[in-house]
Design an enzyme around this catalytic site. Structure first.
Site, PDB file in Angstrom:
ATOM      1  CB  CYS A 191      31.798  52.259  55.663  1.00  0.00           C
ATOM      2  SG  CYS A 191      30.353  51.385  55.099  1.00  0.00           S
ATOM      3  NE  ARG A 248      37.567  53.400  54.834  1.00  0.00           N
ATOM      4  CZ  ARG A 248      38.471  52.488  55.158  1.00  0.00           C
ATOM      5  NH1 ARG A 248      39.705  52.668  54.798  1.00  0.00           N
ATOM      6  NH2 ARG A 248      38.141  51.419  55.843  1.00  0.00           N
ATOM      7  CD1 TRP A 258      30.895  50.276  48.394  1.00  0.00           C
ATOM      8  CD2 TRP A 258      30.771  48.491  49.744  1.00  0.00           C
ATOM      9  NE1 TRP A 258      31.021  49.151  47.619  1.00  0.00           N
ATOM     10  CE2 TRP A 258      30.941  48.041  48.408  1.00  0.00           C
ATOM     11  CE3 TRP A 258      30.663  47.548  50.759  1.00  0.00           C
ATOM     12  CZ2 TRP A 258      31.023  46.696  48.081  1.00  0.00           C
ATOM     13  CZ3 TRP A 258      30.735  46.204  50.428  1.00  0.00           C
ATOM     14  CH2 TRP A 258      30.909  45.790  49.102  1.00  0.00           C
ATOM     15  CG  ASN A 307      33.577  52.029  58.655  1.00  0.00           C
ATOM     16  OD1 ASN A 307      32.610  52.699  58.341  1.00  0.00           O
ATOM     17  ND2 ASN A 307      34.811  52.472  58.581  1.00  0.00           N
ATOM     18  N   GLY A 308      31.644  47.937  58.933  1.00  0.00           N
ATOM     19  CA  GLY A 308      31.685  46.508  59.228  1.00  0.00           C
ATOM     20  C   GLY A 308      30.289  45.917  59.244  1.00  0.00           C
ATOM     21  CD  GLU A 310      45.468  44.989  37.834  1.00  0.00           C
ATOM     22  OE1 GLU A 310      44.855  44.059  38.359  1.00  0.00           O
ATOM     23  OE2 GLU A 310      45.330  46.174  38.190  1.00  0.00           O
ATOM     24  CE  LYS A 314      42.742  48.042  37.832  1.00  0.00           C
ATOM     25  NZ  LYS A 314      43.319  47.837  39.099  1.00  0.00           N
ATOM     26  CD  GLU A 356      38.921  47.943  39.308  1.00  0.00           C
ATOM     27  OE1 GLU A 356      38.418  47.931  40.427  1.00  0.00           O
ATOM     28  OE2 GLU A 356      40.115  47.666  39.118  1.00  0.00           O
ATOM     29  CG  HIS A 372      42.561  24.601  25.780  1.00  0.00           C
ATOM     30  ND1 HIS A 372      42.695  23.389  25.139  1.00  0.00           N
ATOM     31  CD2 HIS A 372      43.821  25.075  25.946  1.00  0.00           C
ATOM     32  CE1 HIS A 372      43.983  23.126  24.947  1.00  0.00           C
ATOM     33  NE2 HIS A 372      44.684  24.151  25.424  1.00  0.00           N
ATOM     34  CE  LYS A 421      42.784  52.257  46.672  1.00  0.00           C
ATOM     35  NZ  LYS A 421      43.151  51.833  45.304  1.00  0.00           N
TER      36      LYS A 421
END
Ligand code: F6R
Length: 596
Positions: free
Chosen positions: A2, A28, A73, A99-100, A469, A473, A476, A492, A591
């Site tokens: 947000c 955001r 968001w 936000n939050g 990573e 990437k 996402e 394994h 983000k």
């Protein structure tokens, strides 16, 4: 997660400032967006979807000298026009962005409903304008009403409010970032500096529990009791150009290409090539007996690298997922150092882990990209990675800078016999990344494997974080299944998933024992007919078993992960581009994740 923008004192172009600020904050959150402008009147416009939908919807009746805006968001309630911010009270006199998470919103909502308030959304935020409405009805002025309403909230928040008949924006924060921008004739408010960087680079960071009042070009900050606070104004080093796309199709591609510059900045003034020593002022005198890294996502992968580098230098070091550490902390001693790696410096999970460390009395260090971020302010020490603004939701240049910064940290804590070689390799790294960017075949490789349903990534030692990573990437931004494994672990269990339809990216550099073992693991997948893409400097014979090769220049083993990872960033980018994905704003992601 947000984004909030606010602006007071611009006059006619307040709405334009809000809308362009929201564009700058879209990373955001991008489920919905809205604005509220106040003068004698209060007008609100909000829409589900990306900011363009809001831009099309705003009418000429939206004006006023002060305004607030929000990009969302979702946490409570799915994306919809109703759930978009700003939220208003029953009379439509007060508008609030948030936000939050308001943790006690269910109780507050039930209480307010009993007293006759009607709610339009499913959000936790909507209780706030209704609480302010009640306080105003009690005869309080706007500021006292805002303060009293905030006093009822539990949870985390950055809040901003405007009301009909006032030319002030009121704002406050707890566990969610909020910064005031100081212009010549106007004052700004945002959850992140890039939102108003076009207008000013002078900022005042709000601390938890502080209240800001912005009015036609003036601003004040007070504490919870209303006492005026002296706040210092700092200048941010980022400029507006750095936050623009500069001709690239996507921020992600721009940021991948900014890596040589970012790495140079990270190293500037911190290494002495003659002596091979590292000298970072903020790390002076550090001598922990053990180091615990806490981080999330990409930053956790950098933490895995950092912990390994320290262990190799003889220091007890571990990396923890911050979300787990906060609930199940590892034992510490008096001279343990807890390092939070966090690009934004605002990730709630990482902040919670750092606070837990602080509570237990151990020294904390924030390795972050954002000056003045919560992590930077709350930790005992900070190590800035200096990557510059990263707008693409997928972290790229900041991972590289984190790995370099982790090398600096490791050198500052533990002297090593190969210190000079590492420093030399770091010095050459920006040029090598440039060389790689100029010659990469990642686009062709991406085209070749774009139709695959799943992808695997293998790496051993320092390349294990790179494998993780590379997979993160890819998943996402392409929405395809991808997994990264330590090379030796595949046999394994995960090997059962390997088929001729699943490309395996194997990261192998150097020619030592680790490389030889990884080549052995590559043979195991090759024998199952899986296509192999070797990411290699050619020192081992891995190319013999590979269907495609992504070359990386030769370097020191502690620097090689950066180069290998750049190839994998490009693969993910080009696969996503071939698939037409929303690369800079992948679905469901934001983000900066400021809720636990
Ligand atoms: C992935 C990504 C996220 C972040 C994670 C932590 O591309 O960007 O996994 O790395 O949310 O964020 P910071 O580093 O801001 O704490």
């Amino acid at each position: 997660m947000c984004g909030i923008i606010g602006c007071a004192g611009r006059g006619d172009d307040t709405l334009d400032v809000l809308l362009s600020g929201l564009e700058g904050l879209e990373y955001r959150g991008y489920d919905s967006a809205g604005v509220a402008l106040a003068n004698g009147d209060l007008s609100v416009c909000k829409r589900e979807g990306e900011i363009q939908r809001l831009q099309q919807a705003v009418g000429s009746d939206l004006d006023g000298p002060v305004g607030i805006g929000h990009t969302r968001w979702s946490t409570h309630g799915p994306p919809s026009d109703q759930n978009a911010h700003p939220h208003t009270d029953c009379a439509g006199d007060v508008a609030v962005v948030h936000n939050g998470i308001v943790e006690n919103y269910a109780d507050l909502r039930a209480e307010l409903t009993d007293r006759g308030h009607e709610f339009e959304s499913e959000t936790d935020t909507e209780v706030v304008p209704h609480l302010i409405e009640e306080e105003l009805a009690d005869g309080k002025d706007f500021e006292d009403a805002f303060r009293a309403a905030v006093g009822r909230l539990e949870g985390s928040y950055a809040l901003a409010a405007v009301t009909r008949g006032s030319e002030a924006i009121l704002a406050t924060r707890r566990d969610s970032p909020l910064v005031v921008g100081v212009g010549d004739d106007a004052a700004y408010l945002a959850s992140d500096v890039p939102a108003f960087l076009d207008y000013t680079d002078r900022v005042v960071y709000l601390e938890d529990g502080e209240f800001a009042r912005l009015e036609s070009g003036s601003w004040t900050v007070t504490d919870a009791e209303g006492r005026l606070l002296e706040k210092s104004v700092s200048r941010v080093e980022w400029d507006a150009e750095e936050t623009a796309k500069s001709g690239y199709d996507h921020y992600m591609l721009k940021e991948i290409h900014e890596q040589p510059r970012a790495l140079r900045k990270c190293l500037r003034g911190r290494v002495d090539e003659l002596t091979g020593t590292v000298d970072v002022e903020s790390l002076a005198g550090l001598n922990p007996s053990s180091v615990q890294f806490v981080a999330c996502g990409t930053s956790y992968h950098a933490a895995l690298f950092g912990a390994q580098a320290l262990r190799e230098a003889g220091v007890h070091a571990q990396a923890f997922l911050a979300s787990e550490y906060a609930t199940s902390p590892a034992p510490v001693t008096d001279d343990t150092l807890v390092v939070g790696i966090t690009q934004s410096g605002e990730t709630a999970d990482t902040l919670a882990a750092l606070r837990e460390a602080h509570r237990r009395g151990v020294e904390t260090l924030a390795m972050t990209n954002v000056v003045g971020s919560t992590a930077a302010r709350e930790c005992d020490r900070e190590l800035m990675i200096r990557a510059g603004p990263e707008i693409g939701v997928a972290a790229t240049k900041t991972f590289s800078s984190q790995v370099v910064a982790a090398n600096l940290l490791s050198a500052a804590i533990a002297e090593r016999s190969d210190g000079r070689e590492v420093v030399e390799a770091l010095r050459d790294l920006p040029g090598q990344v440039q060389e790689l960017l100029d010659s990469s075949r990642a686009k062709q490789v991406a085209r070749e494997f774009v139709d695959s349903e799943g992808y695997f990534f293998l790496g051993r030692g320092y390349h294990h974080p790179v494998a993780l990573e590379g997979a993160l990437k890819l998943k996402e931004i392409t929405y395809k299944h991808a997994e990264g494994f330590p090379a030796g672990e595949l046999k394994h269990g995960p090997l059962a998933l390997v088929t001729e339809e699943t490309p395996v990216f194997a990261v192998v550099t150097g020619a030592g024992e680790k490389a030889t073992k990884t080549v052995g693991n590559v043979k195991e997948v090759e024998a199952r007919d899986a296509p192999v893409v070797a990411v290699t400097d050619g020192a081992s014979d891995v190319k013999r078993y590979a269907d495609a090769v992504l070359e990386v220049p030769e370097t020191h083993p502690r620097v090689a992960p950066v180069l290998a990872n750049v190839q994998l960033q490009l693969v993910a980018y080009h696969v996503a581009d071939e698939l037409g994905r929303s690369i800079d704003k992948p679905r469901n992601l934001a983000k900066s994740v400021t809720v636990e």
